[in-house]
Design a protein around this motif. Sequence first.
Motif, short mmCIF file in Angstrom:
data_model
loop_
_atom_site.label_atom_id
_atom_site.label_comp_id
_atom_site.label_asym_id
_atom_site.label_seq_id
_atom_site.Cartn_x
_atom_site.Cartn_y
_atom_site.Cartn_z
N ASN A 382 43.94 11.71 1.72
CA ASN A 382 45.26 11.21 2.09
C ASN A 382 45.23 10.64 3.51
O ASN A 382 46.22 10.67 4.23
CB ASN A 382 46.34 12.29 1.94
CG ASN A 382 46.08 13.51 2.82
OD1 ASN A 382 45.37 13.45 3.82
ND2 ASN A 382 46.67 14.64 2.45
N HIS A 383 44.07 10.14 3.89
CA HIS A 383 43.89 9.46 5.17
C HIS A 383 44.10 10.42 6.34
O HIS A 383 44.67 10.05 7.37
CB HIS A 383 44.85 8.27 5.28
CG HIS A 383 44.25 7.08 5.98
ND1 HIS A 383 43.66 6.03 5.33
CD2 HIS A 383 44.15 6.79 7.31
CE1 HIS A 383 43.24 5.13 6.19
NE2 HIS A 383 43.50 5.57 7.40
N GLY A 384 43.64 11.64 6.17
CA GLY A 384 43.79 12.61 7.24
C GLY A 384 45.23 12.99 7.52
O GLY A 384 45.57 13.42 8.62
N GLY A 385 46.09 12.86 6.47
CA GLY A 385 47.50 13.17 6.66
C GLY A 385 48.24 12.13 7.47
O GLY A 385 49.33 12.41 7.99
N ARG A 386 47.68 10.90 7.56
CA ARG A 386 48.24 9.87 8.44
C ARG A 386 48.96 8.76 7.67
O ARG A 386 49.45 7.81 8.28
CB ARG A 386 47.13 9.26 9.29
CG ARG A 386 46.47 10.24 10.23
CD ARG A 386 45.10 9.76 10.69
NE ARG A 386 45.15 8.61 11.54
CZ ARG A 386 45.31 8.66 12.87
NH1 ARG A 386 45.46 9.84 13.48
NH2 ARG A 386 45.31 7.57 13.59
N GLN A 387 49.05 8.87 6.35
CA GLN A 387 49.68 7.81 5.58
C GLN A 387 50.95 8.30 4.89
O GLN A 387 52.02 8.22 5.43
CB GLN A 387 48.68 7.24 4.55
CG GLN A 387 47.72 6.22 5.13
CD GLN A 387 48.42 4.96 5.60
OE1 GLN A 387 48.63 4.76 6.78
NE2 GLN A 387 48.80 4.11 4.67
#
Length: 752
Positions: A382-387
Amino acid sequence: MLDGVEVAKHSSRKSCWIVVNSKVYDVTSFVPEHPGGSTILLKQAGADASTEYAKYHSPEVVNDLPPGSCLGDLDPSTTTALNTPKGLDRGEVQDATAQSDDGQVPHVTLCVRASDFEAAAKATLPNKSWIYASSSANSGQSLQGNLDDWSRVTFRPRVLRNVETVEVGTRILGNSSPLPFYCSPMGSMGSIHADGEIEMTKAIVQTGMHGLMSTASTKTTEQIMETYLAEQERRGSNASASKLMFQLYIPTDRQRAVELIRRVKKAGFHSLWITVDTPVLGKRTADRYQQAQEAFDVGLAEEDVEPAAEKEVETEGGAAPKVSPKIGGRPPPGQLSARTTWEDLAWIRREWDRPIVLKGVQCAEDAKLAVEYGVQGILLSNHGGRQMHTAPSALMTLLEIRAYAPEALGKLEVFVDGGLRDGADVLKALCLGAKAVGVGRPFLYALAAYGGKGVERCVDVLSEELTTAMRLLGITSLDQVRPEMVNAQRLLNEMWRPEQASRILRVFQFLSPVISLGLFSSRLSKIARLSQRISKSNGAVEGILAAAVAYTLAVMLLTFLLKHGGPKPLRWLLMLMDLLFMGAFIAVAYLTRPHGGSSGLCHNTNRYEAALIPKGQNCSLPWGTFILAIVSTLLHFLTALFHEVKDRKHSRDAHNNYGNGYQTGNGDERERNQTRNGDERERYQTGNGDDRERYQSGNGVDRENLLDTLGAWTEITGEALTAALSFYQSFDEVVYQACRSILVLENNVFLI
């Protein structure tokens, strides 16, 4: 005997002697290998270590020192000449606890967990760089979920296994790797370290792990690859097993994308990892605050600030990639394409003939599509929680794929990333079917605080934790991992599950006519025994109920066995049959209606029934059939309606490239693409028979569990129906016997 004066002279790393129980030992070669760290031994150098030794070891442990360590007995008359156990000298203390100029960053050797590098990085980085490295989307729930979910999976260790020798090597996209984890892509490393990508590449080569470099790097692809090749050449015959892979953001301009792919291919990157979870940039809340504050500080409102113009920055070694799509919380125009679809894989494959991995898969349906489109791997991320706000963690998605797309684990290499802070957790992902785990922020933090040496230290920490976990779990190589070695029940309890409405409706559809049939058959059996005849209306009701039982049983089994409800013609046929049975049950309700139905309540078919079955009993027995006929009518109507709604949604989802997971798209193009890539896929997939067997074994366990569950459900349902019918038969027999007794008393004859 050895003199204490002589022993006291050997009190350094170069020559370290200690006394244990009146014997002198030369432990110089053992100092760096001491399980408790070298400091413990050096504090006792040239001294009597007997007291400290006794706190932790039994007397015979000293015999495990390397051969020749025991130098002889200590002359007891010279004991006072020994050193007093102490700390290190001033120079060595400074080496072991060196700090930055501001006194806030501990020496790299004091970082003993991956999470320790975070505090060191925060103390080192400017605030803006720290915000970029640590920020997450919205309120941070996706990032927190990544961190938390690792602890929600626990191990199930086995004991009394020979785990003396452990091998942690694996294969990633056809290439050997000494470690089952790799360096995740991180953009804008120049804001973290002056030589960010260069230092990271050197550390990757030194440790042997594979590394994934970002489109948003602050060094060019050519500079990065030149560094990689130079490091490999410097190692000579001791070449590193590491491979460089490239993470691709697809820009809006296809020609720019093609040119970038060609540059990456020419540079020699091993595989292409296409980021598929960034049609737009997620809301990076901390970045937004930072940007707003900067604008406010110079007297500008945020809305007055124009986006930075997109421009190429010419640097030594070629053109650098575009400005990072992450700093400031908003991407520059044209950096991210919101129009990319599955069909774009066709032209990408024409430009790239090496392995392709899709980065950012977050559901089972897209895993199925990845198999369909012939890529070599998927990265659950999940994009390191960045999206996406509250996006599933990679572990949650991995469990979903195991449950609803297990074929993907055997046909693709599945990678996971996000939130890993302990090397032991790598083992959890491997047990659940992952091929390797990406590590991002810990390496970035280590780079920020200590440069490449910090990254190497972080790799050592994770590797040691992994090796220890394997031994404690009871395995010696990664091909021994199995799903049953971990307990993921807490995550499974919260895992997404597909819509169950149609199956539940079918179950009730089945139960309703079964009970009706039981009730009505009980009545007819009595009538048949007593009157030797059955009216046409009773026969019609019995036939409809029997047909409904057979139909609903067959459809219920099809619902459980067929994926997505089966092909569309079958679903239309079932909808038509539901409408027909809806009409049939209306007829049943009409025939069994109270006070008027020819097979209904208080209606006596003939004088024999009137004589043999008291009116009160005759009125009470058929109530269930009438009521359940109405219920069955409603259930069949709801099922028919459900099929129509589901088909409409399926058509809409297929148009939008999601839903059940299979696009109609351009079939010919996809078929050509798959044919062209068939040999490619076979060459780049694991090729490791043991791995495939492991995956299939894991999937087999899941399928067996599913079959066991269905079998248990069927058994329970059967027992419930049997008990219900037995109750009704017993009740009916009691009523029958009561009726017969009454008639016997009145007529003084036995009818049977």
